[in-house]
Enzyme design. Structure first.
Site, PDB file in Angstrom:
ATOM      1  N   HIS A   1      -3.611  -5.380   0.989  1.00 51.04           N
ATOM      2  CA  HIS A   1      -3.387  -5.812   2.368  1.00 51.04           C
ATOM      3  C   HIS A   1      -3.892  -7.249   2.510  1.00 51.04           C
ATOM      4  O   HIS A   1      -4.786  -7.681   1.784  1.00 51.04           O
ATOM      5  CB  HIS A   1      -4.160  -4.938   3.358  1.00 51.04           C
ATOM      6  CG  HIS A   1      -3.688  -3.523   3.427  1.00 51.04           C
ATOM      7  ND1 HIS A   1      -2.489  -3.166   3.987  1.00 51.04           N
ATOM      8  CD2 HIS A   1      -4.286  -2.366   3.017  1.00 51.04           C
ATOM      9  CE1 HIS A   1      -2.356  -1.850   3.911  1.00 51.04           C
ATOM     10  NE2 HIS A   1      -3.417  -1.345   3.326  1.00 51.04           N
TER      11      HIS A   1
ATOM     12  N   CYS B   1       0.838  -1.199   0.000  1.00 48.81           N
ATOM     13  CA  CYS B   1       0.000   0.000   0.000  1.00 48.81           C
ATOM     14  C   CYS B   1       0.882   1.262   0.000  1.00 48.81           C
ATOM     15  O   CYS B   1       1.553   1.530  -0.984  1.00 48.81           O
ATOM     16  CB  CYS B   1      -0.979  -0.035   1.171  1.00 48.81           C
ATOM     17  SG  CYS B   1      -2.392   1.084   0.943  1.00 48.81           S
TER      18      CYS B   1
END
Length: 503
Positions: free
Chosen positions: A426, A342
């Site tokens: 994630h 991310c």
């Protein structure tokens, strides 16, 4: 008919409210009770995406798993994601609605949300037999009581009995219990049913005289004494409390299958978010995970992870200030494994255009991945599925940055160049087959004779942890009394403890 309920409050932050709530939920569901978790307002950088695309706290997603139900936005209607010392992004019913300073939020916006919060709780209570609510911080934060919607504010408005949890491992638990009650107004005190001692080490019989005296002083009983257990802190709310040089988990795992261990260093960037991404690595026999903040700590690492962050540009500056950025660029050039997740993925790219999060405009990245990032005002909240390294992968995305990948090999909607990997996903390492394939690649690149354990199931390990929490409640709490509290509410006639706070 409205289901039963209970609010688990704490004498302090990190007293154990999240895990006690999860433990009560798991105990109840094992008794055949249809139960759901609830936290009106959560402040956390660890979040999760529900199937309907709503962002909620990871702790509530974990508690939903304890209840064996799908998490929804109703379970955490207000999520605050800190972006600095004095402001947070406000996520309402799973969607971001703006940035507010602490003064602005507590100055009026918070109280406006009370109706929404109560409506969500009422919907859950109309669907489930019981709803176990978690408070935040301490219910005795008298400076914030006027606008409180997560502790006594929700308890009073929803008619919930309150169980106050205290961490005895910190010391001063009797003073904390008594002081918490004595600082509440008469009306708030009427909601407080009693106490639960958490993290006790030693002989409970030595504690009992104090518990008897506490009941004599407050008129309120203690519903249980939970013993200290290692390795139960799953899905913590605040990554800032992670020890920079401690391991992720205190629990003992099996010895390595191969001849070598694999060392993983996680850069402890500011505003670190979803650090739970590395939990699946820490659960692998033979994998050692550390959080680091100095370049020399990367020297013996077989894999370096740059994790997610709520401040990508700030984290990039921090890496440069500490010399970690230079070390990461050098690792990439030497084909030593690096994984960016991310915000970490964005940092590894060529440049960032950010007029949303930091409002810094054009910022040069580390340039080790052929990626250009533009921050969009709308947040991406998805649950993607795909394939990598010949294995199925599931994950979730929470980001404003939009990545334009201009080269490299495809990798989970991101890319890979040599031994540098980047993705917005994630939770991908929780997919067992993919995690093992990835670790085999890392071990080969690092020259380690490491072999992933063939039978490690992260989902099964999480279930075992949740069952251990349920066992703690079942074995060390007065469950009959707890159920009466959930079903029938706070006992009548509890005494007022002076001085109390103004109503």
């Amino acid at each position: 008919m409205t289901g039963g309920g209970l609010l688990v409050a704490g004498t302090t932050s990190d007293a154990g409210k999240s895990v006690v709530t999860a433990g009560i939920c798991r105990w109840l569901v094992r008794q055949g009770v249809k139960v759901a978790p609830f936290k009106a307002q959560n402040m956390s950088l660890n979040s999760f995406v529900t199937k309907e695309g709503a962002e909620i706290g990871r702790a509530q997603a974990m508690q939903a798993q304890a209840c064996r139900v799908e998490p929804t936005a109703l379970m955490n209607p207000v999520l605050l994601k800190p972006g600095g010392e004095s402001s947070s992004q406000v996520v309402l019913l799973g969607k971001p609605v703006g940035e507010l300073s602490a003064r602005g939020y507590h100055g009026g916006r918070q109280q406006q949300l009370l109706g929404t919060v109560l409506d969500c709780l009422e919907q859950l209570r109309g669907t489930y037999d019981a709803v176990i609510c978690e408070g935040a911080g301490s219910p005795a934060e008298i400076n914030l009581r006027r606008t409180d919607i997560v502790n006594m504010g929700i308890a009073r408005n929803a008619g919930l009995p309150v169980l106050v949890v205290g961490d005895i491992d910190r010391g001063g638990v009797f003073a904390s219990f008594f002081g918490t009650v004595a600082l509440l107004s008469r009306e708030d005190q009427e909601c407080v049913a009693g106490f639960l001692v958490n993290k006790f080490r030693g002989d409970v019989s030595l504690l009992e005289p104090g518990l008897d005296m506490l009941q004599g002083l407050t008129g309120r009983r203690t519903y249980g004494v939970l013993p200290f257990r290692h390795g139960l802190g799953i899905d913590e709310e605040d990554g800032l409390r992670v020890s920079l040089r401690g391991t992720v988990r205190e629990s003992v795992v099996a010895p390595p299958v191969g001849e070598d261990v694999l060392r993983v260093a996680v850069c402890a960037v500011p505003l670190m978010s979803n650090f739970t991404d590395v939990d699946a690595l820490a659960a692998e026999p033979g994998v050692v995970v550390r959080f680091v903040d100095r370049p020399e700590e990367l020297a013996d690492a077989d894999l370096v992870i740059v994790p997610g962050t709520r401040g990508t540009v700030r984290a990039l500056e921090w890496l440069r200030e500490r010399g970690l950025a230079e070390a990461l660029v050098r690792r990439a050039a030497e084909h030593r494994p690096v994984l960016g997740i991310c915000g970490g993925f964005q940092i590894l790219g060529e440049h960032i255009e950010d007029d949303v999060e930091s409002r810094r405009g054009h910022v040069e990245g580390l340039g080790v991945l052929p990626v250009r990032v533009r921050f969009a005002r709308e947040k991406t909240l998805t649950r993607p599925e795909g394939e990598a390294l010949g294995e199925r992968v599931e994950g979730y995305e929470i980001h404003h940055g939009v990545a334009d990948v201009q080269g490299g090999s495809a990798f989970l909607d991101g890319c890979r160049v040599g031994q540098t990997w980047g993705t917005h996903w994630h939770g991908s390492l929780e997919s067992d087959g993919f995690r093992r394939a990835f670790l085999r690649e890392v071990a080969a690149a690092a020259g380690r004779r490491f072999v992933p354990a063939p039978g490690t199931s992260f989902a099964a390990l999480r279930e075992e942890q949740l069952d251990r929490l349920g066992d703690l409640i079942e074995q060390h709490a007065d469950t009959d009394a707890l159920w009466r509290l959930i079903e029938s509410g706070v006992p009548r006639g509890l005494p007022f403890i002076p001085p109390g706070a103004p109503a």
